[in-house]
Scaffold this active site. Structure first.
Site, short mmCIF file in Angstrom:
data_model
loop_
_atom_site.label_atom_id
_atom_site.label_comp_id
_atom_site.label_asym_id
_atom_site.label_seq_id
_atom_site.Cartn_x
_atom_site.Cartn_y
_atom_site.Cartn_z
N ARG A 101 30.17 -71.67 -48.46
CA ARG A 101 31.44 -71.05 -48.19
C ARG A 101 31.32 -69.64 -47.63
O ARG A 101 31.76 -69.37 -46.52
CB ARG A 101 32.31 -71.01 -49.45
CG ARG A 101 33.67 -70.38 -49.20
CD ARG A 101 34.51 -70.33 -50.46
NE ARG A 101 34.66 -71.66 -51.03
CZ ARG A 101 35.27 -71.91 -52.19
NH1 ARG A 101 35.76 -70.92 -52.89
NH2 ARG A 101 35.36 -73.14 -52.64
N HIS A 147 36.45 -80.69 -43.32
CA HIS A 147 36.71 -79.56 -44.22
C HIS A 147 37.99 -79.80 -45.01
O HIS A 147 39.06 -79.30 -44.65
CB HIS A 147 36.84 -78.29 -43.37
CG HIS A 147 36.65 -77.02 -44.15
ND1 HIS A 147 35.42 -76.58 -44.59
CD2 HIS A 147 37.55 -76.07 -44.55
CE1 HIS A 147 35.56 -75.43 -45.22
NE2 HIS A 147 36.84 -75.10 -45.23
N TYR A 191 52.42 -72.74 -32.85
CA TYR A 191 52.84 -72.02 -31.65
C TYR A 191 51.66 -71.64 -30.75
O TYR A 191 51.85 -71.42 -29.55
CB TYR A 191 53.58 -70.73 -32.02
CG TYR A 191 54.86 -70.98 -32.81
CD1 TYR A 191 55.88 -71.76 -32.27
CD2 TYR A 191 55.04 -70.43 -34.07
CE1 TYR A 191 57.05 -71.98 -32.98
CE2 TYR A 191 56.20 -70.65 -34.79
CZ TYR A 191 57.21 -71.44 -34.24
OH TYR A 191 58.36 -71.65 -34.93
#
Length: 910
Positions: A101, A147, A191
């Protein structure tokens, strides 16, 4: 930014980092604790864990509660091996954070989430030469295939890869609002659009050629790479930051071209030192530019893996049309939020911790950063700038921690180790790629050889195929007849009839010849490790030529722990004015203009009644100013410590700067940058005494001053000048006489001494001034009514010290008493000031050159009640002396501006 990844845990044989082991020892202490868990002692704190994935990853495993068992009396819940369970769960969680991580791999410089984002985009074909794709689509691909964590974490990691101010070489090309340096976040992923950037393709290049190892994804339905080929050293180029359990990493970004050259240097010279590597990669190169102060922190980071680097914003001082100053910041330290920075500055101004700021505005645009700070009138910009650096993030410290995963284990690495691990990775990548290409070429060549053999016996091959009942029978008969391999017979059976033409045969032979050359090259490459290193260098340098750019971050050789105001002050020439009443100021030289002889000048200083200017000289803002008082003491300041004033300003009382006693005033002022042992100061007193003392004796300072010369009763200090070996001393008295003698006539003395006689004075005459000359140039003298002249120094006979001297000007009542003298050359200009503060600046060559016993000419027009008070000399041009002229060496206390351009007399100051 901490990144989320899968729940992979270390195997039993994996080494546990020492830092983590110390943390886990705390959990072991619970092994001997209570065996019964009482519900009344439980709390909801476990649900408030800062990491929201604890429950997602481990469920109830970390609680140690067996909800299916109770004791025989049915009461409290039983806990079995609570300490062991806590220890094991903490190990699994910690190692998951460390290895999967928060820390990057030393080979490709990527955390798992970043690697998965790039790989998913590559597999989806979102290449630089194709249209952008919705970011939400990419995030969904990453979450669904590789993931399985929160979409916001994946999107935030993706956004960072596209930000120019976060990545030195961005790996994702974003389209839309991806945030800004002010701290505004990116627009929602629905967006924005994105695609792989061109440099990212170099990290993914040759991925399908068995160059890296693969691992199954979280549900073992797909495979993903354990590491990317990474054809340039991304760990150094883009850096990395992350917080794991018990450890953290903070690797600064570097310039791509410099990182590549450092790698190539280590390939060529495995024994290269940190100093050697820093010749091609001098330090980090932050995407936001700024200035790194000093190299000590960089060297520590490169040699030990840890260091502290001071980064300062780049600032310029501008002058507005109204004469005020503004500070403009054009580059910010790395990872500084410009919006938060502005709020901090505003707060400091409101709290009056920083004074002198009148306005703050942000003029940044697409062309670059521009943070403007307007200053109040007469505020010294460098002082405000110093405070801004001290109290805000305009100067920050970047703590370097070169921590990365090496074979799955976190290690703190030096620069050489980071580069060497990357080189080892590239050797493995190129070797595996070469083997893949060799195997592929050999397989293709084998097929082509079968084609050629079949074409040589095409009739028989066709007969065998036509007479066979099945493919397997035909294949077996071809193998038995011609010795084909199964792969060759399969290719022959699938061969199209058009391959039987003569042209196709030529193409096959040409392709086979090319493959044989390629096979020979691959085999030679595999047999020579040095050639593999050469391939690595060539390919990296090609990448550097495509994508590297100029260094953005400037590295200052001068480090700074404590901020020095002088380091922030631009060096410029200032006119320093000292009045008889004890007022001092400094004014930029370009405030004054050059005029012809006989001009009326411009108003220089508005003075109080009965005050007049005594000293006027030019010095750099970085020079020392030595104030020698009439009582024989010396006080030391820097020019930039003097108050700056307008041309007409009177200045600041000197008693506010130096602690003069009653009746004490400045008699002479010397400017200097250093205090050499081989140069001396020559002192002259009103009673004709002179003394020579080494300058090094005055390289010290005290708030209340130090003794410069011991004065006899009734005497006072008149002048001080710098003198070198071989120069001559010229003394001028108020009765118009002058004496010249070698400086060697005065032996060196200590600081606390009185001196010897320099000139014999009669009839109440006093010492007017002292000049130092090398025997060339002219002696300029001027009377109080503005009459002056130049007389060649060679016209004055050389005497022993202590004589009465010879006449230097014919004194008359109309012209007044002699008030000042200077040694000048044709390259000099003179600045003359009257008691009423009028200043004129004239070229020395415009003043008549006359004999010793003449009366002089009008140099300056004065009012009826005005008189000349002070003069100063400037060297405005460097040129070779004309025949018979010579030029005097520069002395201190005079105006020295070598190289200044002439001022157009039509450009008048208002």
């Amino acid at each position: 930014m901490a990144d989320e990844n899968n729940n992979s845990t270390p195997g039993d044989g994996e080494a546990l980092p020492e830092d983590l082991r110390r943390l886990l020892d705390r959990a072991q202490a619970t092994d001997e604790g209570a065996d019964v868990y009482d519900e009344s002692e439980s709390s909801d704190d476990a649900d408030d864990d800062d990491d929201g994935e604890l429950e997602e990853e481990f469920g109830n495993a970390g609680t140690g509660v067996d909800t299916g068992e109770t004791d025989e009396h049915g009461g409290a819940l039983q806990i079995k091996e609570f300490g062991h369970e806590m220890r094991q769960s903490f190990i699994e969680y910690s190692m998951s954070v460390i290895t999967a991580r928060a820390l990057p791999d030393v080979r490709d410089g990527l955390k798992p989430v970043h690697r998965r984002i790039l790989y998913a985009m590559n597999e989806s074909g979102i290449f630089p030469n194709r249209p952008h794709k919705k970011s939400a689509w990419t995030v969904g691909e990453v979450i669904g295939k590789y993931h399985p964590h929160g979409d916001s974490a994946v999107y935030e990691a993706m956004v960072r890869l596209a930000q120019w101010f976060s990545m030195r070489t961005p790996l994702i090309d974003g389209h839309g609002n991806f945030g800004n340096i002010d701290g505004d976040g990116a627009a929602a992923m629905r967006y924005t659009e994105s695609r792989l950037a061109k440099p990212a393709m170099e990290l993914l290049r040759d991925l399908q050629k068995d160059t890296v190892d693969w691992q199954p994804n979280y549900d073992e339905s797909l495979a993903e790479p354990q590491v990317l080929p990474a054809r340039f050293p991304n760990l150094l180029v883009n850096g990395c930051g992350g917080i794991a359990v018990g450890m953290a990493t903070n690797i600064p970004p570097h310039n791509l071209g410099e990182a590549v050259e450092a790698t190539c240097m280590l390939i060529d010279n495995p024994e290269a030192t940190t100093e050697d590597l820093m010749t091609v990669m001098p330090g980090p190169d932050f995407p936001t530019g700024a200035i790194i102060m000093g190299t000590d922190g960089i060297r520590d980071a490169y040699e030990t893996g840890r260091g502290s680097i001071t980064v300062r914003a780049k600032a310029n001082v501008e002058t507005t049309k109204t004469g005020r100053s503004r500070i403009v910041f054009t580059e910010m330290p790395y990872q500084v939020n410009k919006g938060t920075l502005q709020e901090k500055i505003a707060q400091l101004v409101n709290d009056k911790r920083i004074e002198g700021i009148s306005d703050l505005r942000d003029e940044s645009n697409q062309k670059g950063i521009r943070l403007v700070i307007e200053l109040k009138k007469d505020v010294i910009p460098q002082v405000v700038l110093n405070n801004l650096y001290k109290y805000t993030q305009l100067q920050t410290t970047f703590g370097v921690i070169n921590l990365a995963l090496v074979d799955g284990v976190p290690k703190c690495l030096t620069l050489r180790e980071m580069l060497q691990h990357y080189i080892d990775h590239q050797v493995d990548v190129v070797t595996r790629r070469t083997r893949f290409d060799l195997k592929k070429a050999q397989a293709r060549a084998h097929i082509l050889e079968g084609y050629l053999l079949a074409l040589d016996n095409i009739d028989e091959v066709i007969h065998i195929i036509r007479s066979s009942r099945t493919d397997s029978e035909a294949s077996q008969r071809l193998i038995e007849r011609f010795g084909f391999s199964p792969e060759q017979t399969q290719a022959i059976l699938e061969m199209r009839l058009r391959r039987l033409t003569g042209l196709s045969r030529d193409q096959i032979e040409e392709e086979l010849a090319g493959l044989r050359r390629a096979i020979a090259y691959y085999e030679d490459l595999l047999a020579n490790p040095v050639k593999i290193l050469g391939v690595i260098k060539d390919e990296m340098r090609e990448i550097s030529r495509k994508f590297s750019d100029k260094r953005r971050t400037q590295i200052s050789a001068q480090g700074t722990k404590e901020l020095n105001v002088e380091d922030l002050i631009a060096e410029e020439d200032m006119v320093v004015t000292v009045t008889h009443a004890g007022y001092v100021k400094r004014t930029p030289l370009d405030t004054y203009r050059s005029q012809k002889r006989g001009g009326k000048g411009v108003q220089g200083v508005n003075l109080k009644d009965e005050d007049f200017v005594e000293d006027l000289f030019v010095a750099s803002t970085h020079d020392y100013v030595l104030f020698f008082s009439n009582k024989g003491k010396v006080y030391r300041l820097k020019v930039h410590e003097l108050p700056i004033g307008q041309r007409t300003a009177r200045g600041t009382a000197m008693v506010n700067l130096v602690p003069f006693e009653d009746g004490e005033r400045a008699a002479a002022v010397i400017t200097c940058r250093t205090f050499p042992d081989d140069e001396y100061l020559m002192f002259a007193t009103a009673n004709g005494t002179v003394k020579k003392t080494a300058m090094s004796a005055y390289d010290r300072t005290r708030r209340d001053g130090i003794i410069a010369i011991n004065l006899r009763e009734g005497d006072e200090l008149v002048n001080v000048r710098r003198v070198k070996e071989g120069e001559k001393v010229m003394l001028v008295s108020t009765d118009g006489k002058a004496i010249m003698f070698p400086e060697s006539d005065v032996r060196p003395m200590g600081r606390d001494t009185s001196g010897v006689r320099g000139i014999t004075l009669k009839d109440g005459a006093k010492m007017l001034g002292m000049e130092i000359t090398n025997g060339n140039g002219d002696l300029f003298v001027i009377t109080e009514k503005g009459y002056g002249k130049r007389t060649p120094v060679s016209d004055y006979p050389e005497h022993k010290r202590g004589g009465q001297g010879v006449f230097t000007i014919t004194m008359t009542e109309k012209k007044g008493n002699l008030v000042a003298c200077r040694i000048v050359g044709p390259q000099h200009e003179l600045m003359i000031m009257s008691n009423e503060g009028v200043v004129i600046r004239v070229k020395s060559k415009d003043i008549s050159r006359l004999g010793r016993s003449t009366q002089g000419v009008k140099v300056m027009n004065l009012g009826d009640d005005d008189t000349v008070s002070a003069i100063a000399r400037m060297a405005v041009a460097k040129r070779k002396p004309e025949a018979g002229e010579g030029a005097d060496d520069e002395d201190q206390g005079a105006l020295t501006l070598a190289g200044e351009e002439e001022v157009d007399e039509d450009l008048l100051d208002e």
